[in-house]
Motif scaffolding. Structure first.
Motif, PDB file in Angstrom:
ATOM      1  N   TYR A   1       0.660  -1.210   0.032  1.00 45.33           N
ATOM      2  CA  TYR A   1       0.002  -0.045   0.145  1.00 45.33           C
ATOM      3  C   TYR A   1       0.998   1.124   0.070  1.00 45.33           C
ATOM      4  N   LEU A   2       1.866   1.032   0.893  1.00 42.30           N
ATOM      5  CA  LEU A   2       2.596   2.356   0.880  1.00 42.30           C
ATOM      6  C   LEU A   2       3.651   2.721  -0.466  1.00 42.30           C
ATOM      7  N   LYS A   3       4.005   1.472  -1.023  1.00 43.70           N
ATOM      8  CA  LYS A   3       4.740   1.779  -2.126  1.00 43.70           C
ATOM      9  C   LYS A   3       3.709   2.338  -3.283  1.00 43.70           C
ATOM     10  N   LEU A   4       2.785   1.609  -3.428  1.00 44.49           N
ATOM     11  CA  LEU A   4       1.641   2.161  -4.500  1.00 44.49           C
ATOM     12  C   LEU A   4       1.391   3.640  -4.085  1.00 44.49           C
ATOM     13  N   ALA A   5       1.043   3.910  -2.872  1.00 46.75           N
ATOM     14  CA  ALA A   5       1.037   5.428  -2.578  1.00 46.75           C
ATOM     15  C   ALA A   5       2.064   6.361  -2.711  1.00 46.75           C
ATOM     16  N   GLY A   6       3.417   5.891  -2.943  1.00 48.61           N
ATOM     17  CA  GLY A   6       4.338   6.622  -3.138  1.00 48.61           C
ATOM     18  C   GLY A   6       5.195   7.097  -1.822  1.00 48.61           C
ATOM     19  N   TRP A   7       4.875   6.476  -0.686  1.00 50.94           N
ATOM     20  CA  TRP A   7       5.267   6.748   0.686  1.00 50.94           C
ATOM     21  C   TRP A   7       6.670   5.827   1.040  1.00 50.94           C
ATOM     22  N   LYS A   8       7.629   6.610   1.734  1.00 48.44           N
ATOM     23  CA  LYS A   8       8.946   5.976   2.071  1.00 48.44           C
ATOM     24  C   LYS A   8       8.871   6.270   3.366  1.00 48.44           C
ATOM     25  N   ILE A   9       8.998   5.123   4.209  1.00 51.80           N
ATOM     26  CA  ILE A   9       8.919   5.006   5.722  1.00 51.80           C
ATOM     27  C   ILE A   9      10.363   4.448   6.210  1.00 51.80           C
ATOM     28  N   HIS A  10      10.841   5.557   7.188  1.00 52.50           N
ATOM     29  CA  HIS A  10      12.114   5.225   7.471  1.00 52.50           C
ATOM     30  C   HIS A  10      12.463   3.932   8.322  1.00 52.50           C
ATOM     31  N   PRO A  11      13.261   3.202   7.974  1.00 53.61           N
ATOM     32  CA  PRO A  11      13.076   1.865   8.767  1.00 53.61           C
ATOM     33  C   PRO A  11      13.525   1.766  10.209  1.00 53.61           C
ATOM     34  N   SER A  12      14.412   2.891  10.495  1.00 56.44           N
ATOM     35  CA  SER A  12      15.156   2.923  11.979  1.00 56.44           C
ATOM     36  C   SER A  12      14.177   3.196  13.039  1.00 56.44           C
ATOM     37  N   ILE A  13      13.931   2.481  13.870  1.00 56.58           N
ATOM     38  CA  ILE A  13      13.183   2.828  15.104  1.00 56.58           C
ATOM     39  C   ILE A  13      13.749   2.787  16.384  1.00 56.58           C
ATOM     40  N   PRO A  14      13.485   3.459  17.409  1.00 54.42           N
ATOM     41  CA  PRO A  14      14.106   3.527  18.663  1.00 54.42           C
ATOM     42  C   PRO A  14      13.821   2.207  19.503  1.00 54.42           C
ATOM     43  N   GLN A  15      14.737   1.905  20.223  1.00 54.68           N
ATOM     44  CA  GLN A  15      14.718   0.616  21.149  1.00 54.68           C
ATOM     45  C   GLN A  15      13.233   0.699  22.010  1.00 54.68           C
ATOM     46  N   GLU A  16      12.962   2.215  22.376  1.00 54.82           N
ATOM     47  CA  GLU A  16      11.465   2.102  23.335  1.00 54.82           C
ATOM     48  C   GLU A  16      10.481   1.663  22.468  1.00 54.82           C
ATOM     49  N   ALA A  17      10.504   1.677  21.280  1.00 52.57           N
ATOM     50  CA  ALA A  17       9.291   1.003  20.339  1.00 52.57           C
ATOM     51  C   ALA A  17       8.912  -0.574  20.674  1.00 52.57           C
ATOM     52  N   GLN A  18      10.075  -1.155  21.425  1.00 49.70           N
ATOM     53  CA  GLN A  18       9.994  -2.608  21.446  1.00 49.70           C
ATOM     54  C   GLN A  18       9.258  -2.823  23.130  1.00 49.70           C
ATOM     55  N   GLY A  19       9.032  -1.791  23.682  1.00 46.55           N
ATOM     56  CA  GLY A  19       8.414  -1.975  24.951  1.00 46.55           C
ATOM     57  C   GLY A  19       7.116  -0.953  25.225  1.00 46.55           C
ATOM     58  N   ASN A  20       6.612  -0.604  26.418  1.00 45.28           N
ATOM     59  CA  ASN A  20       5.521   0.092  26.622  1.00 45.28           C
ATOM     60  C   ASN A  20       6.339   1.400  26.054  1.00 45.28           C
ATOM     61  N   CYS A  21       5.085   2.185  25.375  1.00 43.97           N
ATOM     62  CA  CYS A  21       5.347   3.495  24.969  1.00 43.97           C
ATOM     63  C   CYS A  21       3.932   4.422  24.620  1.00 43.97           C
ATOM     64  N   VAL A  22       3.902   5.360  24.681  1.00 38.72           N
ATOM     65  CA  VAL A  22       3.114   6.508  23.782  1.00 38.72           C
ATOM     66  C   VAL A  22       3.390   6.954  22.877  1.00 38.72           C
ATOM     67  N   LEU A  23       2.750   6.709  21.343  1.00 43.00           N
ATOM     68  CA  LEU A  23       3.197   7.239  20.338  1.00 43.00           C
ATOM     69  C   LEU A  23       2.230   8.493  19.857  1.00 43.00           C
TER      70      LEU A  23
END
Length: 200
Positions: free
Chosen positions: A10-32
């Motif tokens: 979906y993102l590719k067809l829509a022309g979006w690029k999502i940066h692949p790096s995510i912080p370590q904190e995303a692997q645990g409890n968090c508010v986004l």
């Protein structure tokens, strides 16, 4: 896996690029938090972006919506039912901050998405509930972003709430100041906390 593949397509067809790096904190409890929020398209793109990154985000919704016949759909989409009714007659009604913060108890990986603007219309005062939820639950705040001008997005800075909301919110404002929503004229930073001289 299927959800991730569909999201990537979906993102590719829509022309979006999502940066692949995510912080370590995303692997645990968090508010986004997600900003800017100026169009209904923000939701499907954000959901697809987080699926591609492997971050299983949840959102809160009145528990009435979690009942049949459509409860299964909202649950599948990451909904968590919220009920603020007192457990016992005569007890004080719990605040939304308390109810959401309590969801993190006993969890190892729970990422709740919250929209600080609270609307697609232009506002100059952000809702700070997300900050107090993170502070009470002792979880970090991840700054999610979508830049429609570049068609790029991802998870950027991580804020560990210090209790000094003016300081922390000023840092959040600096992060979002150059990010453009689909309708830039509908996005504004919180005038209470934005301090241009503090942004490098």
């Amino acid at each position: 896996m299927i959800k991730k593949i569909v999201s990537q397509l979906y993102l590719k067809l829509a022309g979006w690029k999502i940066h692949p790096s995510i912080p370590q904190e995303a692997q645990g409890n968090c508010v986004l938090i997600a900003a800017p929020h100026t169009t209904n398209w923000d939701y499907p793109i954000t959901m697809a972006a987080m699926a591609e990154l492997g971050v299983p985000i949840k959102y809160t919704i009145k528990d009435d919506y979690m009942r049949p016949p459509f409860g299964w759909f909202f649950k599948m989409m990451g909904g968590i039912g919220i009920n603020r009714k007192p457990k016992k007659e005569g007890e004080k009604r719990p605040s939304m901050v308390d109810v959401i913060a309590n969801l993190f108890e006993g969890q190892e990986r729970l990422c709740i998405i919250m929209e600080p603007e609270g609307t697609r219309s232009k506002v100059v005062k952000w809702k700070t509930g997300f900050y107090y939820v993170a502070l009470k639950a002792k979880v970090p705040i991840l700054l999610g972003w979508l830049d429609y001008a570049k068609k790029e997005g991802g998870i950027g800075k991580v804020i560990h709430p210090s209790g000094d909301i003016a300081k922390d919110m000023a840092e959040i404002m600096c992060f979002y100041k150059d990010i453009l929503g689909k309708n830039p004229e509908l996005f504004a930073l919180d005038e209470t906390y934005y301090q241009p001289n503090r942004c490098s």
